[in-house]
Design an enzyme around this catalytic site. Structure first.
Site, short mmCIF file in Angstrom:
data_model
loop_
_atom_site.label_atom_id
_atom_site.label_comp_id
_atom_site.label_asym_id
_atom_site.label_seq_id
_atom_site.Cartn_x
_atom_site.Cartn_y
_atom_site.Cartn_z
N ASP A 125 7.26 -1.58 11.32
CA ASP A 125 6.48 -0.47 10.74
C ASP A 125 5.71 0.29 11.82
O ASP A 125 4.75 0.99 11.52
CB ASP A 125 5.53 -0.99 9.66
CG ASP A 125 4.59 -2.08 10.15
OD1 ASP A 125 4.64 -2.43 11.35
OD2 ASP A 125 3.80 -2.59 9.34
N THR A 133 2.28 -13.74 11.44
CA THR A 133 3.22 -13.21 12.43
C THR A 133 3.89 -14.31 13.27
O THR A 133 5.04 -14.16 13.67
CB THR A 133 2.50 -12.20 13.35
OG1 THR A 133 1.22 -12.74 13.76
CG2 THR A 133 2.24 -10.88 12.65
N ARG A 193 39.92 43.03 -11.64
CA ARG A 193 38.74 43.36 -12.43
C ARG A 193 39.15 44.41 -13.44
O ARG A 193 40.21 45.04 -13.31
CB ARG A 193 37.62 43.92 -11.54
CG ARG A 193 38.02 45.21 -10.86
CD ARG A 193 36.96 45.76 -9.92
NE ARG A 193 37.37 47.07 -9.45
CZ ARG A 193 37.27 47.48 -8.19
NH1 ARG A 193 36.76 46.69 -7.27
NH2 ARG A 193 37.67 48.68 -7.86
N ARG A 252 0.80 -1.22 0.00
CA ARG A 252 0.00 0.00 0.00
C ARG A 252 0.84 1.28 0.00
O ARG A 252 0.32 2.37 -0.20
CB ARG A 252 -0.98 0.00 1.18
CG ARG A 252 -2.25 -0.78 0.83
CD ARG A 252 -3.30 -0.56 1.88
NE ARG A 252 -3.04 -1.37 3.06
CZ ARG A 252 -3.51 -1.09 4.27
NH1 ARG A 252 -4.22 0.00 4.47
NH2 ARG A 252 -3.25 -1.88 5.29
N ASN A 261 34.47 26.17 -6.20
CA ASN A 261 35.16 25.05 -5.58
C ASN A 261 35.23 23.81 -6.47
O ASN A 261 35.82 22.83 -6.11
CB ASN A 261 34.46 24.69 -4.26
CG ASN A 261 33.01 24.30 -4.46
OD1 ASN A 261 32.33 24.85 -5.33
ND2 ASN A 261 32.54 23.37 -3.67
C1 UD1 Z 1 -1.34 -7.72 13.95
C2 UD1 Z 1 -1.94 -8.56 15.06
C3 UD1 Z 1 -3.15 -7.82 15.64
C4 UD1 Z 1 -2.70 -6.45 16.16
C5 UD1 Z 1 -2.02 -5.68 15.05
C6 UD1 Z 1 -1.42 -4.42 15.60
C7 UD1 Z 1 -1.57 -10.90 14.44
C8 UD1 Z 1 -2.17 -12.10 13.86
N1 UD1 Z 1 -2.36 -9.82 14.51
O1 UD1 Z 1 -2.29 -7.65 12.92
O2 UD1 Z 1 -3.70 -8.54 16.70
O3 UD1 Z 1 -3.81 -5.73 16.65
O4 UD1 Z 1 -0.96 -6.45 14.46
O5 UD1 Z 1 -0.93 -3.63 14.56
O6 UD1 Z 1 -0.43 -10.90 14.84
N2 UD1 Z 1 4.83 -9.69 9.31
C9 UD1 Z 1 5.86 -10.50 8.91
N3 UD1 Z 1 5.59 -11.69 8.31
C10 UD1 Z 1 4.31 -12.12 8.09
C11 UD1 Z 1 3.26 -11.29 8.50
C12 UD1 Z 1 3.55 -10.08 9.11
O7 UD1 Z 1 7.03 -10.15 9.10
O8 UD1 Z 1 4.16 -13.21 7.54
C13 UD1 Z 1 5.13 -8.43 9.98
C14 UD1 Z 1 4.64 -7.22 9.19
O9 UD1 Z 1 5.67 -6.71 8.34
C15 UD1 Z 1 4.30 -6.21 10.29
C16 UD1 Z 1 3.91 -7.11 11.47
O10 UD1 Z 1 4.43 -8.39 11.20
O11 UD1 Z 1 5.42 -5.47 10.68
C17 UD1 Z 1 2.39 -7.19 11.65
O12 UD1 Z 1 1.79 -7.73 10.52
P1 UD1 Z 1 0.42 -7.20 9.97
O13 UD1 Z 1 0.09 -7.94 8.74
O14 UD1 Z 1 0.41 -5.73 9.92
O15 UD1 Z 1 -0.58 -7.67 11.13
P2 UD1 Z 1 -2.01 -7.14 11.42
O16 UD1 Z 1 -2.96 -7.84 10.55
O17 UD1 Z 1 -2.01 -5.67 11.42
MG MG Z 2 -0.75 -4.14 10.65
#
Ligand code: UD1
Ligand code: MG
Length: 446
Positions: free
Chosen positions: A104, A80, A422, A18, A368
């Protein structure tokens, strides 16, 4: 429990589509530092070791940005919990606390994380909770009757009643390192997204008879940046903090909202900053300095009592001595301006050393660069550079020497000498009147 050793895992493997950017999301900047840089700095401030950053394949620029901290590669973005598992190897044998942060979420503060560690009791999983009312994408924290944390339900998987819970998951978790990977292995992926959710670690821990708890934090710190619009929100929040800090430390900001700081701007006390000033990274400002309106300053040092601007530009390597004056439309790059020297109007001083008390006249330019290399200009203490002098480097003007206005100086000028370079002025009396008369006569004839 703060005597336990601490490791941090920063999740940063998400695609960030995004942002519509060629740059990985976490390298976008807030207050002059990448988002991941802010998060890693918070981890460092807690004394965490190691700090492992989880990236997707090919994110070499992120790996370079977080050096010397190691990265772990998550092959596919399966959620995650899967991302945390990628850090299994670098954390093998680690039995202290493991803190999970997101790359992030640049607004998370070390103080809050330190408090979270302090407030932790002996639970296996501590979740940093935030209060968010109404519709939100956050996971909801479901508490037991005794106030401990029972489970986390993602918004997509929640019932209507669960979605009404205003205690939400910030994403930050503190987990007992001795149990982390055992608990992760018990997490499945039967949910709305078909992903391995780290949030399920709470239910898994409870099933194993372990306790989980919530520590609350201001919702602002959990802001996750997914778009340029959210990036601008993070920037404004960070700037508000930096402005407040500058004022707490004894600087006067006449219009705080129009002063833009870098994460590391260091202002002394009794500094005054007028409206519309931008600080890039690497700026140090001494006590009593006055920065007038509309200045742009980066990688520069300004010593006690100097006056900068209005409308001055200090570029990397500008070093302004005590009490020196840099005025309107003056650009300084990679140059030392010694104590009490003045360059007040319309000048470019690059790759130069200007001695104490020297006066640089309006319109002075150091030449320079010849298109291939840069050369230095040296101006001695107390020298007087006449207006509109061009100094063709390498060249030096001795201490106390003068250059005549409009001179192009190509050869060194000894101490206390005058250099004039000059064309001589010729004056022809009556010439203009004769010229006009001739032109009129010719016109009347035609
Ligand atoms: C996650 C939480 C949610 C919380 C929210 C807060 C989970 C399942 N959900 O949701 O409860 O309220 O964050 O912002 O954890 N990432 C990876 N690899 C992956 C997936 C994600 O490195 O496979 C990283 C992303 O880059 C990011 C972070 O994990 O920095 C969170 O991932 P994101 O997809 O934003 O999770 P949310 O759906 O927002
Ligand atoms: Mg998120």
């Amino acid at each position: 429990m703060t005597d336990r050793s601490l490791a941090v895992i920063v999740l940063a493997a998400g695609k960030g589509t995004r942002m519509r950017s060629a740059l990985p999301k976490v390298l976008h900047k807030v207050a002059g530092r990448s988002m991941i840089g802010h998060v890693v700095a918070a981890a460092e401030a807690l004394g965490a070791d190691p700090v492992v950053v989880v990236v997707a394949p090919g994110m070499d620029s992120v790996a370079a940005a977080v050096k010397p901290h190691p990265v772990a590669v998550q092959t596919e973005q399966n959620g995650t919990a899967d991302a945390v598992k990628a850090a299994r190897e670098p954390l093998a044998g680690f039995a202290g606390d493991v803190l999970i942060l997101y790359g992030d979420c640049p607004l998370i503060q070390a103080d809050t994380l330190a408090r979270m560690r302090q407030e932790r009791q002996d639970e296996a999983v501590t979740v940093l909770g935030i209060r968010v009312r109404g519709v939100s994408p956050y996971g909801r924290l479901v508490l037991s009757a005794d106030g401990t944390l029972e489970r986390i339900v993602e918004a997509l998987d929640a019932t209507e009643a669960e979605r009404r819970i205003d205690l939400c998951n910030s994403g930050v978790m503190l987990i007992d390192g001795a149990r982390l990977f055992v608990l992760l292995d018990a997490i499945g992926n039967s949910n709305a997204k078909g992903e391995y959710y780290l949030t399920d670690i709470v239910a898994v821990a409870r099933n194993a008879g372990l306790s989980c708890r919530v520590v609350e934090a201001p919702a602002q710190e959990a802001l996750g940046v997914n778009s340029r619009a959210e990036l601008s929100v993070a920037e404004v929040t960070m700037q508000t903090r930096l402005r407040r800090k500058a004022m707490e430390n004894g600087a006067t900001l006449i219009d705080p909202k129009s002063v833009w700081f870098a994460f590391d701007t260091a202002l002394g006390s009794d500094v005054t900053v007028e409206p519309n000033v931008v600080f890039g990274p690497g700026v140090t400002v001494g006590d009593g300095v006055e920065i007038r309106a509309f200045c742009h300053i980066e990688k520069a040092t300004i010593e006690t009592g100097a006056i900068i601007g209005p409308y001055a530009r200090l570029r990397p390597g500008a070093s302004i001595g005590e009490g020196a004056h840099i005025g309107n439309f003056v650009e300084i790059k990679n140059a030392r301006i010694d104590k009490g020297a003045k360059a007040n109007h319309l000048s470019y001083i690059g790759d130069a050393d200007v001695g104490a008390g020297a006066n640089i006249g309006a319109g002075t330019i150091t030449c320079n660069y010849d298109g291939f290399s840069k050369f230095r200009t040296k101006i001695g203490a107390g020298a007087f550079i006449g207006s509109d002098t061009t100094l063709v480097a390498p060249v030096s003007v001795g201490a106390g020497a003068f250059t005549g206005a409009g001179s192009t100086v190509t050869e060194d000028v000894p101490d206390d000498a005058l250099a004039v370079a000059r064309g001589r002025q010729a004056v022809k009396p009556g010439w203009a009147a004769e010229f006009r008369a001739k032109q009129r006569a010719a016109k009347d004839k035609g």
